[in-house]
Motif scaffolding. Structure first.
Motif, short mmCIF file in Angstrom:
data_model
loop_
_atom_site.label_atom_id
_atom_site.label_comp_id
_atom_site.label_asym_id
_atom_site.label_seq_id
_atom_site.Cartn_x
_atom_site.Cartn_y
_atom_site.Cartn_z
N ASP A 1 -1.47 -8.19 2.28
CA ASP A 1 -1.28 -9.47 1.60
C ASP A 1 0.09 -10.02 1.98
O ASP A 1 1.11 -9.52 1.52
N PHE A 2 0.12 -11.05 2.86
CA PHE A 2 1.39 -11.61 3.32
C PHE A 2 2.18 -12.26 2.19
O PHE A 2 3.41 -12.17 2.15
N ASN A 3 1.49 -12.92 1.29
CA ASN A 3 2.17 -13.69 0.25
C ASN A 3 3.00 -12.81 -0.67
O ASN A 3 4.06 -13.22 -1.14
N ASN A 4 2.52 -11.60 -0.92
CA ASN A 4 3.23 -10.69 -1.82
C ASN A 4 3.83 -9.49 -1.10
O ASN A 4 4.37 -8.60 -1.75
N TYR A 5 3.72 -9.45 0.23
CA TYR A 5 4.28 -8.37 1.05
C TYR A 5 3.75 -7.01 0.60
O TYR A 5 4.51 -6.05 0.46
N LEU A 6 2.43 -6.94 0.37
CA LEU A 6 1.85 -5.74 -0.21
C LEU A 6 0.67 -5.21 0.60
O LEU A 6 -0.12 -6.00 1.15
N VAL A 7 0.54 -3.89 0.64
CA VAL A 7 -0.68 -3.25 1.11
C VAL A 7 -1.70 -3.32 -0.01
O VAL A 7 -1.40 -2.97 -1.17
N VAL A 8 -2.91 -3.77 0.30
CA VAL A 8 -3.95 -3.96 -0.71
C VAL A 8 -5.28 -3.43 -0.18
O VAL A 8 -5.42 -3.17 1.02
N PRO A 9 -6.29 -3.25 -1.03
CA PRO A 9 -7.62 -2.87 -0.55
C PRO A 9 -8.19 -3.93 0.40
O PRO A 9 -7.89 -5.12 0.27
N TYR A 10 -8.99 -3.49 1.33
CA TYR A 10 -9.54 -4.42 2.33
C TYR A 10 -10.37 -5.52 1.69
O TYR A 10 -10.44 -6.64 2.21
N ASN A 11 -11.01 -5.23 0.55
CA ASN A 11 -11.87 -6.22 -0.11
C ASN A 11 -11.18 -6.93 -1.27
O ASN A 11 -11.84 -7.60 -2.07
N SER A 12 -9.85 -6.82 -1.34
CA SER A 12 -9.09 -7.55 -2.35
C SER A 12 -9.14 -9.05 -2.07
O SER A 12 -9.17 -9.48 -0.91
N ASP A 13 -9.12 -9.86 -3.13
CA ASP A 13 -9.07 -11.31 -2.95
C ASP A 13 -7.79 -11.74 -2.22
O ASP A 13 -7.74 -12.83 -1.63
N ALA B 1 -6.30 -9.96 0.26
CA ALA B 1 -6.19 -9.37 1.59
C ALA B 1 -6.30 -10.46 2.66
O ALA B 1 -7.33 -11.13 2.77
N ASP B 2 -5.25 -10.64 3.45
CA ASP B 2 -5.27 -11.64 4.52
C ASP B 2 -5.89 -11.08 5.80
O ASP B 2 -6.43 -11.83 6.60
N PHE B 3 -5.80 -9.77 6.00
CA PHE B 3 -6.52 -9.10 7.10
C PHE B 3 -6.60 -7.62 6.76
O PHE B 3 -5.94 -7.13 5.85
N TYR B 4 -7.46 -6.90 7.49
CA TYR B 4 -7.55 -5.46 7.29
C TYR B 4 -7.87 -4.77 8.61
O TYR B 4 -8.14 -5.43 9.61
N PHE B 5 -7.82 -3.44 8.62
CA PHE B 5 -7.94 -2.64 9.83
C PHE B 5 -9.15 -1.73 9.75
O PHE B 5 -9.48 -1.21 8.68
N GLU B 6 -9.81 -1.56 10.90
CA GLU B 6 -10.94 -0.63 10.95
C GLU B 6 -11.13 -0.07 12.35
O GLU B 6 -10.71 -0.67 13.34
N PHE B 7 -11.75 1.12 12.41
CA PHE B 7 -12.30 1.66 13.65
C PHE B 7 -13.81 1.51 13.59
O PHE B 7 -14.45 1.84 12.58
N TYR B 8 -14.38 1.00 14.70
CA TYR B 8 -15.83 0.87 14.76
C TYR B 8 -16.29 1.37 16.13
O TYR B 8 -15.85 0.85 17.16
N ASN B 9 -17.10 2.42 16.12
CA ASN B 9 -17.55 3.06 17.36
C ASN B 9 -16.37 3.44 18.25
O ASN B 9 -16.41 3.28 19.48
N GLY B 10 -15.31 3.93 17.60
CA GLY B 10 -14.15 4.42 18.34
C GLY B 10 -13.19 3.34 18.81
O GLY B 10 -12.20 3.65 19.47
N VAL B 11 -13.46 2.07 18.47
CA VAL B 11 -12.59 0.97 18.89
C VAL B 11 -11.86 0.41 17.67
O VAL B 11 -12.50 0.13 16.64
N PRO B 12 -10.52 0.22 17.74
CA PRO B 12 -9.78 -0.34 16.60
C PRO B 12 -9.90 -1.86 16.56
O PRO B 12 -9.89 -2.53 17.60
#
Length: 276
Positions: A144-156, A158-169
């Protein structure tokens, strides 16, 4: 202090008259130096770095740096320097400032304000931030850029999130946001402004957008609430991504680190020198 400048100027003039014997120094100097040129700024976090070309006047004493809230507004002195750069540590994130520089000589003669159209809007930034693959640690996978916080990926928030899918980030944003890979960069400061096109397209039947995460690449994100941010990836493991970031507080402002355009004073309203 002006009295010290006058003293140094008197000594310098005396030395020049003794060793050069030039008639041009017989009279007291009332000619100001040339205006500084090619003013540039670098956007920072609660600071703006200001640069300009060296002034070649041989009686140069230094430079005064001014700011205003509009190009043709009143310019107030914020400091002086003998170098061709100055750091405005009093700048506040989210405020737009216009800058001008003058040159002065040892007799206290001051040039006109520089004519370049130079403005900057400081914004917050952060370094070595980490978030995790949402498949492994969903509560620590979004940012969350606005609050400079790490948040759950499905948080309202969350400006972006990270994942691996089939071995690709991947870096992911929800479908009400946009993201674009700006390519390989040296550091977070390489990207000046957010683009106006080229965003990752939406994929049929999905409510998010994604682009492959690559070490050394910078990504610009257009958030759901119309703010712009940039993220540069410094490291990726099989569980997390580490990145630097900058976020523009002003809604709709694309400036993330700007260059400068130079426009002649003849085409613009006059700057107004604040009373000193």
């Amino acid at each position: 202090m002006k009295t010290m400048k006058l003293l140094f100027g008197t000594l310098a003039l005396a030395s020049l008259m003794m060793f050069q014997g030039c008639d041009e120094f017989d009279n007291y100097d009332t000619t100001p130096p040339s205006e500084p040129r090619n003013i540039k700024t670098v956007t920072g976090d609660n600071r703006v770095d200001i640069y300009w070309d060296d002034n070649n006047d041989r009686d140069l004493g230094g430079y005064n740096v001014y700011y205003s809230y509009s190009y043709d507004g009143k310019y107030e002195l914020i400091g002086n320097t003998q170098h061709n750069y100055f750091i405005d540590n009093g700048a506040k994130n989210g405020e737009k400032y216009y800058y001008a520089v003058t040159a002065y000589d040892f007799n206290g003669n001051e040039s006109e304000l520089s004519t370049d159209v130079v403005y900057d809007t400081p914004r917050p930034e952060g370094f070595n931030q980490a978030i995790f693959d949402y498949n492994i640690s969903p509560s620590n996978s979004g940012y969350d850029f606005n609050n400079y916080l790490v948040v759950p990926y499905n948080s309202d928030n969350a400006d972006f999130y990270f994942e691996f899918y089939n071995g690709v980030p991947y870096l992911d944003v929800w479908d009400d946001s946009d993201i674009q890979d700006m390519g390989s960069t040296i550091d977070i400061y390489d990207i000046d402004v957010a683009p106006t096109s080229g965003w990752v397209p939406a994929h049929s039947g999905e409510n998010f957008k994604y682009t492959e995460a690559k070490i050394g690449h910078t990504y610009v994100i257009w958030t759901w609430d119309n703010h712009f941010a940039k993220v540069r990836i410094s490291n990726i493991t099989n569980q997390r991504v580490v990145f630097d970031w900058a976020y523009q507080l002003v809604e709709g402002e694309r400036e993330l680190k700007r260059g400068v355009s130079t426009i002649d004073r003849n085409n613009m309203p006059n700057k107004i020198h604040h009373s000193k």
